[in-house]
Design a protein around this motif. Structure first.
Motif, PDB file in Angstrom:
ATOM      1  N   MET A 182      40.121  17.405  44.504  1.00  0.00           N
ATOM      2  CA  MET A 182      40.045  18.596  43.510  1.00  0.00           C
ATOM      3  C   MET A 182      40.222  18.353  42.210  1.00  0.00           C
ATOM      4  O   MET A 182      39.830  19.347  41.125  1.00  0.00           O
ATOM      5  N   ASN A 183      40.837  17.163  41.924  1.00  0.00           N
ATOM      6  CA  ASN A 183      41.105  16.870  40.429  1.00  0.00           C
ATOM      7  C   ASN A 183      40.037  16.163  39.786  1.00  0.00           C
ATOM      8  O   ASN A 183      39.712  16.315  38.631  1.00  0.00           O
ATOM      9  N   TYR A 184      39.197  15.458  40.873  1.00  0.00           N
ATOM     10  CA  TYR A 184      38.204  14.673  40.183  1.00  0.00           C
ATOM     11  C   TYR A 184      36.620  14.865  41.024  1.00  0.00           C
ATOM     12  O   TYR A 184      35.771  14.185  41.104  1.00  0.00           O
ATOM     13  N   ALA A 185      36.830  16.229  41.321  1.00  0.00           N
ATOM     14  CA  ALA A 185      35.492  16.553  41.941  1.00  0.00           C
ATOM     15  C   ALA A 185      34.332  16.476  40.900  1.00  0.00           C
ATOM     16  O   ALA A 185      33.172  16.160  41.600  1.00  0.00           O
ATOM     17  N   ALA A 186      34.194  16.979  39.824  1.00  0.00           N
ATOM     18  CA  ALA A 186      33.188  16.914  39.157  1.00  0.00           C
ATOM     19  C   ALA A 186      32.740  15.297  38.960  1.00  0.00           C
ATOM     20  O   ALA A 186      31.546  15.092  38.795  1.00  0.00           O
ATOM     21  N   ASP A 187      33.853  14.286  38.888  1.00  0.00           N
ATOM     22  CA  ASP A 187      33.406  12.954  38.749  1.00  0.00           C
ATOM     23  C   ASP A 187      32.689  12.415  40.091  1.00  0.00           C
ATOM     24  O   ASP A 187      31.822  11.542  39.907  1.00  0.00           O
TER      25      ASP A 187
END
Length: 510
Positions: A252-257
């Motif tokens: 959820m914190n690094y979904a964009a990565d």
């Protein structure tokens, strides 16, 4: 990669499979370059590749090395240990590679429920990252149900739900009430944390029960008391539970990565509570409010039927805030609802965390000297309650406005079983009489009287006037929910230069 190159690669693979006579590979993917008709056998299955399937074929899915994943985890500021190992990595790959659709869905739903979770986590002074546990438990689905009859966002089984005051009958199941179940889950987790002093063990006990965690601790031996130290001795499901939690927090914190983005973002609709004073047909009520029955039931997932019976008097249901002004216009007697338009969203009727009662218990058990500033909180009286037929611990705690955990602790109860005629001790703050108050005032000097009379009420007043901005709020809608308050007054009190506000922002309304 162009369509032509993509088609060439797919055609090559299919051709090689067909050459070996593999029937499962008899598919021709036809997009813009159909194969010649004379090369297609009648028994072959032919279908056209969709744009969505083509997008998935060309979607870039990063596969980060372990050191990158570990470094990102270490950058997340959390009170929950986020250990990285091969087991955690496997779960991270599940949410970022194998089931990316699930993570997209969670991204679209988080704004519906996370503001609510964050409010109660702040109320109970607990780590904010515990909000992600609801993803592991239910996928942010308030009507989720498991084979073990666990229900709701926080997956309470029936007995634990009743223990924490969640009503369950043929008409309602408050385990599916987002607000009441969230408060109950926070109280349960907080109690488990007090037992183990470790959030990972508290979550493990939430999943499999304290008995299984205690058994694993005994089997591990040698003073081993962390999740990963007792990992081999825990039930299989619980061994996956904490790694899933860590993986969800990471994803959820690094979904964009990982090139994961939500197609649509959902938000909590602004609602008000409507208190019913008679039996009500929810389908007719929905019609009067210009809603579909499905819309009304979606706002009230804890309601199991489209009828609220008369014996559930004063039950509160949620309706969209914009329909509140229609309540006064409802004239159909068959609809039977309370003819009073609500103006703001009240707190749910749930048992609050009794911080004073805990202090009272501590003072009753020890002979330590009470400090002057604690004197008012420590003043208490002990009440003996005789259990009646039909009583349970939850109903007794609610009727005396105390926490179930404190009631059990005061009476050294390990389970929830009680018997008619049993005596229970209840500790309550003592009420000062008028004579006592006069004596205090007479003993104090004039300056002291001013200091005694003002601070406590003033502190409570300030606390009551803090408003947490919700998604969709504007200064105007907030002012409408607090009679007598204008937009300019809100801006002046909070030193706002414009009307722009953000979800989660705190506003002083006084």
């Amino acid at each position: 990669m162009t369509y032509f190159r993509l088609f060439t690669v797919i055609a090559t693979v299919i051709g090689s499979l067909c050459a070996t006579g593999t029937q499962a590979a008899n598919y021709s993917f036809i997009q813009q370059h159909p194969a010649p008709t004379d090369t297609i056998k009648p028994e072959q299955n032919i279908r056209t590749i969709s744009d969505e399937e083509l997008a998935l074929l060309v979607e870039h899915i990063p596969n980060e090395p372990n050191d990158v994943i570990q470094d990102r985890l270490s950058c997340i500021e959390s009170e929950i240990p986020l250990e990285f190992n091969s087991t955690v990595r496997a779960h991270i790959d599940y949410f970022t590679i194998r089931n990316r659709k699930y993570t997209r869905t969670m991204l679209s739903r988080e704004n519906v429920y996370f503001p609510l979770f964050e409010k109660y986590l702040e109320k109970h002074n607990m780590p904010q990252d515990l909000k992600y546990l609801a993803i592991v438990e239910s996928g942010l689905n308030p009507k989720a149900a498991s084979w073990a009859k666990a229900v709701g966002l926080w997956q309470f089984i029936p007995v634990t739900g009743k223990e924490y005051g969640l009503e369950q009958n043929q008409y309602i199941d408050e385990r599916m009430d987002p607000e009441k179940s969230t408060d109950a889950a926070m109280r349960f987790l907080k109690r488990l944390y007090k037992t183990y002093g470790d959030w990972e063990l508290a979550m493990a006990a939430y999943n499999c029960g304290p008995g299984n965690v205690n058994k694993a601790i005994r089997k591990a031996g040698g003073g081993k008391k962390t999740f990963w130290q007792i990992y081999p001795y825990l039930p299989r499901e619980t061994r996956n539970y904490i790694p899933s939690m860590t993986a969800v927090i990471y994803s959820m914190n690094y979904a964009a990565d990982h090139n994961i983005f939500s197609d649509s973002i959902l938000y909590t609709p602004e609602v008000v509570y409507l208190e019913l004073n008679k039996e009500v047909d929810l389908e007719k009520l929905a019609e009067e409010l210009h809603l579909s029955p499905q819309q009304l039931m979606a706002l009230n997932p804890e309601i199991k039927q489209t009828r609220i019976p008369e014996h559930l008097l004063n039950y509160r249901i949620r309706i969209p805030a914009q329909t509140a002004n229609m309540v006064a216009n409802v004239t159909d007697k068959e609809c039977i609802l309370l003819a009073a338009a609500p103006v703001k969203l009240p707190e749910p009727e749930i048992t609050p965390e009794p911080t004073k009662a805990t202090v009272l218990l501590a003072s009753a058990k020890s002979d330590t000297t009470v400090k002057p500033e604690q004197e008012e909180s420590v003043s208490s009286e002990k009440v003996i309650y005789t259990v009646r037929r039909g009583d349970n611990l939850s109903s007794i705690a609610q009727s005396h406005n105390i926490a179930l955990e404190d009631l059990k602790e005061w009476n050294n109860l390990k389970g929830s079983s009680i018997m008619a005629g049993q005596k229970l001790s209840i500790i309550k703050p003592a009420q000062k009489t008028d004579t006592e108050l006069i004596a205090v005032n007479n003993e104090a000097s004039e300056p002291a009287k001013a200091n005694i009379a003002k601070p406590a009420p003033e502190k409570k007043k300030k606390q009551d006037l803090i408003y947490h901005v919700q998604p969709g709020d504007t200064l105007w809608t907030i002012s409408q929910k607090h009679n007598g308050l204008t937009v300019e007054q809100i801006k002046k009190i909070n030193k706002l230069k414009s009307n722009a506000i953000q979800p989660g922002q705190k506003l002083i309304l006084g």
